[in-house]
Design a protein around this motif. Sequence first.
Motif, PDB file in Angstrom:
ATOM      1  N   ASP A 157       0.817  -1.215   0.000  1.00 41.52           N
ATOM      2  CA  ASP A 157       0.000   0.000   0.000  1.00 41.52           C
ATOM      3  C   ASP A 157       0.848   1.261   0.000  1.00 41.52           C
ATOM      4  OD1 ASP A 157       1.124  -0.302   2.464  1.00 41.52           O
ATOM      5  OD2 ASP A 157      -0.769  -0.220   3.594  1.00 41.52           O
ATOM      6  N   GLY A 158       2.162   1.124  -0.162  1.00 40.57           N
ATOM      7  CA  GLY A 158       3.042   2.278  -0.241  1.00 40.57           C
ATOM      8  C   GLY A 158       3.414   2.860   1.086  1.00 40.57           C
ATOM      9  N   GLN A 159       3.119   2.148   2.218  1.00 40.32           N
ATOM     10  CA  GLN A 159       3.440   2.680   3.528  1.00 40.32           C
ATOM     11  C   GLN A 159       4.899   2.385   3.921  1.00 40.32           C
ATOM     12  OE1 GLN A 159       1.500   4.641   5.447  1.00 40.32           O
ATOM     13  NE2 GLN A 159       0.112   4.645   3.678  1.00 40.32           N
ATOM     14  N   VAL A 160       5.562   1.468   3.218  1.00 43.65           N
ATOM     15  CA  VAL A 160       6.959   1.145   3.529  1.00 43.65           C
ATOM     16  C   VAL A 160       7.877   1.801   2.480  1.00 43.65           C
ATOM     17  CG1 VAL A 160       8.665  -0.674   3.802  1.00 43.65           C
ATOM     18  CG2 VAL A 160       6.311  -1.017   4.607  1.00 43.65           C
TER      19      VAL A 160
ATOM     20  N   GLN B 120      17.461  -0.355   4.406  1.00 47.45           N
ATOM     21  CA  GLN B 120      16.521  -0.035   5.477  1.00 47.45           C
ATOM     22  C   GLN B 120      15.089   0.002   4.906  1.00 47.45           C
ATOM     23  OE1 GLN B 120      17.697   3.731   7.131  1.00 47.45           O
ATOM     24  NE2 GLN B 120      19.393   2.818   8.358  1.00 47.45           N
ATOM     25  N   ALA B 121      14.203  -0.452   5.741  1.00 46.56           N
ATOM     26  CA  ALA B 121      12.754  -0.369   5.406  1.00 46.56           C
ATOM     27  C   ALA B 121      12.082   0.436   6.522  1.00 46.56           C
ATOM     28  CB  ALA B 121      12.147  -1.757   5.291  1.00 46.56           C
ATOM     29  N   ARG B 122      11.515   1.589   6.221  1.00 47.73           N
ATOM     30  CA  ARG B 122      10.919   2.483   7.202  1.00 47.73           C
ATOM     31  C   ARG B 122       9.434   2.710   6.865  1.00 47.73           C
ATOM     32  NH1 ARG B 122      14.438   5.418  10.418  1.00 47.73           N
ATOM     33  NH2 ARG B 122      16.665   5.118   9.916  1.00 47.73           N
ATOM     34  N   ASP B 123       8.770   2.959   7.958  1.00 49.13           N
ATOM     35  CA  ASP B 123       7.354   3.338   7.800  1.00 49.13           C
ATOM     36  C   ASP B 123       7.324   4.757   7.283  1.00 49.13           C
ATOM     37  OD1 ASP B 123       4.740   4.648   9.009  1.00 49.13           O
ATOM     38  OD2 ASP B 123       4.401   2.483   8.807  1.00 49.13           O
ATOM     39  N   ARG B 124       6.531   4.947   6.244  1.00 44.95           N
ATOM     40  CA  ARG B 124       6.544   6.249   5.584  1.00 44.95           C
ATOM     41  C   ARG B 124       5.945   7.318   6.483  1.00 44.95           C
ATOM     42  NH1 ARG B 124       7.327   7.607   0.329  1.00 44.95           N
ATOM     43  NH2 ARG B 124       7.301   5.430  -0.296  1.00 44.95           N
ATOM     44  N   ASN B 125       5.022   6.884   7.341  1.00 45.28           N
ATOM     45  CA  ASN B 125       4.363   7.891   8.178  1.00 45.28           C
ATOM     46  C   ASN B 125       5.184   8.197   9.425  1.00 45.28           C
ATOM     47  OD1 ASN B 125       2.127   8.027   6.438  1.00 45.28           O
ATOM     48  ND2 ASN B 125       1.155   6.250   7.395  1.00 45.28           N
ATOM     49  N   THR B 126       5.669   7.169  10.055  1.00 40.73           N
ATOM     50  CA  THR B 126       6.411   7.387  11.308  1.00 40.73           C
ATOM     51  C   THR B 126       7.923   7.447  11.103  1.00 40.73           C
ATOM     52  OG1 THR B 126       6.570   5.009  11.751  1.00 40.73           O
ATOM     53  CG2 THR B 126       4.587   6.199  12.573  1.00 40.73           C
ATOM     54  N   ASN B 127       8.349   7.054   9.956  1.00 39.72           N
ATOM     55  CA  ASN B 127       9.789   7.008   9.637  1.00 39.72           C
ATOM     56  C   ASN B 127      10.543   6.077  10.566  1.00 39.72           C
ATOM     57  OD1 ASN B 127      11.913   7.715   7.936  1.00 39.72           O
ATOM     58  ND2 ASN B 127      12.632   9.305   9.362  1.00 39.72           N
ATOM     59  N   LEU B 128       9.823   5.154  11.111  1.00 35.94           N
ATOM     60  CA  LEU B 128      10.467   4.167  11.963  1.00 35.94           C
ATOM     61  C   LEU B 128      10.775   2.927  11.156  1.00 35.94           C
ATOM     62  CD1 LEU B 128       8.237   4.471  15.142  1.00 35.94           C
ATOM     63  CD2 LEU B 128      10.481   5.489  14.736  1.00 35.94           C
TER      64      LEU B 128
END
Length: 797
Positions: A86-89, A130-138
Amino acid sequence: MKRLCFLSVLSVFVSSVWKGSGCGAMDLVSDVLHHKSSEESRQGHVLSHLRRRRSWVWNQFFVLEENTGVGPLHIGKLHSEKDKGDGQVRYSLSGDGAASIFTIEEDTGDIHATKRLDREQQAYYTLRVQARDRNTNLLVEPESQFIIKVQDINDNAPRFLDGPYTTKVAEGSPVGTSVVTVVATDADDPTYGNSARLVYSILQGQPYFSVDPKTGVVRTALPNLDREVQDQYLLVIQAKDMLGQMGALSGSTTVTVTLTDVNDNPPHFPRKSYQFIVPESVLVSSVVARIRAVDLDVGPNAEVDYKILDGDGLGTFRIQTDPNTQEGLVSLHKTLDFETKSSYTLNIEASNQHVDPRYLLVGSFTDVTTVLLLVGDVDEPPAFSVSVSQMMVSEAALVGSHVGSVSAHDPDSSNSPIRYSIDRTSDVEHFFMIDSSSGVISTNRRLDREMCDVYNLTVLATETLDLSQVGKAVVLISVMDVNDNAPSFAIKYQTSVCENAPPGQVIETLSAVDPDEPETGHHFQFFLAANAAMNQSFSFSLRDNNDNTASLLVQRAGVLQQDLLLLPVVISDGGSPSLSSTNTLTVSVCTCEPQGAPRVCRQGVYLLTPGLSVLSAAALTCVLTLSGVVMVTVVLRLRRTECQTVDNEPVLQENMVCYDDEGGGEEDTRAFDMFTLTHLNLRGGSNHTHLNLRGGSNQSRTQKTSLFQEFLRDQLQEADLDPTAPPLDFLQTYAFEGHGSVAESLSSLDSLTSLDPLTLLESEHSYAFLRDWGPRFRRLADLYGHTQKVGVASDHS
């Protein structure tokens, strides 16, 4: 529960299959690799409630080097199970070549290479993902590291880093002799495929050499490689990769092989015989012929030794090797004579100095040739039978006595007559002469051995048919001694004796010398003369010591009354005939101290103190020297210089008149008539005023004095200004008293000048009475008392 475990497994997409042919278009097919434990598959429902696995799991990525495709090259894909699509990563790369060479799509995780890669520059790249959450950048997954390896292709040809090669090998080496090892390197990956697997081959240099295809060792391929035929070879060696298969790359290098020399060739004379012409006038040690044996070898192997084996010229000629040209130099050892022998034959051998024993079995390493030497006839000067002759002649020989003879002949066949002569530079004073036809040498002057005891003459022999042909010989003439000189005292003795000397005292030891040189040596004998020995007044005796010396002794006691004693000593040489001489020994009688030291010696009427003898001699020397200087000065002042009369000079010059007679005193020179002195032939009246030469004058004394003062000033000024004037004053003397003198003669002896010497003897003018006037007039009486001195008196009047 089973579905949950499946989703927890990390899906990794890798490049697994390359499709297509060659290096053209290639498609990367990505598969999802599912990794799950065997225990989970069997007991997933049991362990699912115990743990959940969260990690990246993948294999290496591979990228082909030198990619020539259009656009970025897709290498692979990274994906996390957390990514729902869904493009969140959001995915990101870091590490080697990140962003510059390799890129990753943030949403999909696809990795691309944006540049062409070269494995030889960098074989692999280490990156982190690295794989980060697009919203939280975690991070949704822990950061993980992976490697992208550059896959090799055959894009590098082999290279010979040490080439080109230069090497040497001995000629005649056996087949398979190692020459050199060549090494090529390939920059491709030796662990992948055949890109770096090489094989060697020889492109140029066959069939003489070969190369091992695996090791690169170059070896000889033919036996008996001959340096004399070809001394150098150029080989081309090639190296191919991929084991030489189709499409392989290759590189090459050159190998220069030089054959080193071995002594496999003997020296060889190009000709079997040689002939040379040698003039008979050639000097000994001169090189008369050159021969050379050819040796195809080089260096020390080509050094040749020459030797004369036999022939009739074995003792007349020699041969040696020229170290620079390796020629055989034939030189003359003895003089040649065409009339005696006109040709010589020599058999000469050439051999090597350094011989390889391996080639001795092939044959002899020597060669022989014949040398014929023809002697050329040359017109030679006359030759003396003896070059140095020794002769003897007595110094008492009369002029014209024969001394000896020389003999010479013309060595040529013409046999020209000979004429003898003496080189006068060797006999400047002509003591000897030689008969031009017979060569007999005789004396030309009286000889004196004491002047010259050996004469070194150069005798010349000249051909009468060719005067340029002259031979020379040396004649040494020794003058034999005869007893023609009497002995004499060795030195001038100065003997003294005390007036009260005791008897037997030796007051002098006498020795003698004699210019003669008897063969048995001198045997001098000393004795007093007979008249001295018989005279009892003599108080001395002479004792011969029999060693060519004699001692003078006091004979009797008493006081010696004489001041000076003269002893005649006779010395005999004992020769044949015996010669003797009488030598006078002067003995001074001295008054001595009590200890015997002389104090005062009496000699004649003079008292000589020994301590002052040196001073007396020095004073006497000074007096004699001063007298000599005075005499020289007087002579210089009395030298007459003939002067010429100059019209523009005063008539007062040269008018100092000097009279050396006993005339009338001052009246004779009181005044002078200058006109009379310069016009001697004029008599009678004169317009000039005459001076009365015997007293009286028309001029006053003051006028005459001023006249002479003016004359002297003029003369002094002229002398001072004359740079050529002599440094000393000089005296002009007039001694003219001719018959034309107006003043007549001023001398009382004038009448003598006009008388004939015979007439003078009979005249009344006799000056014998002058002898009675005392010693002061003795000289004048000697001058005018004899007929032969009349002219002298006249000249000095």
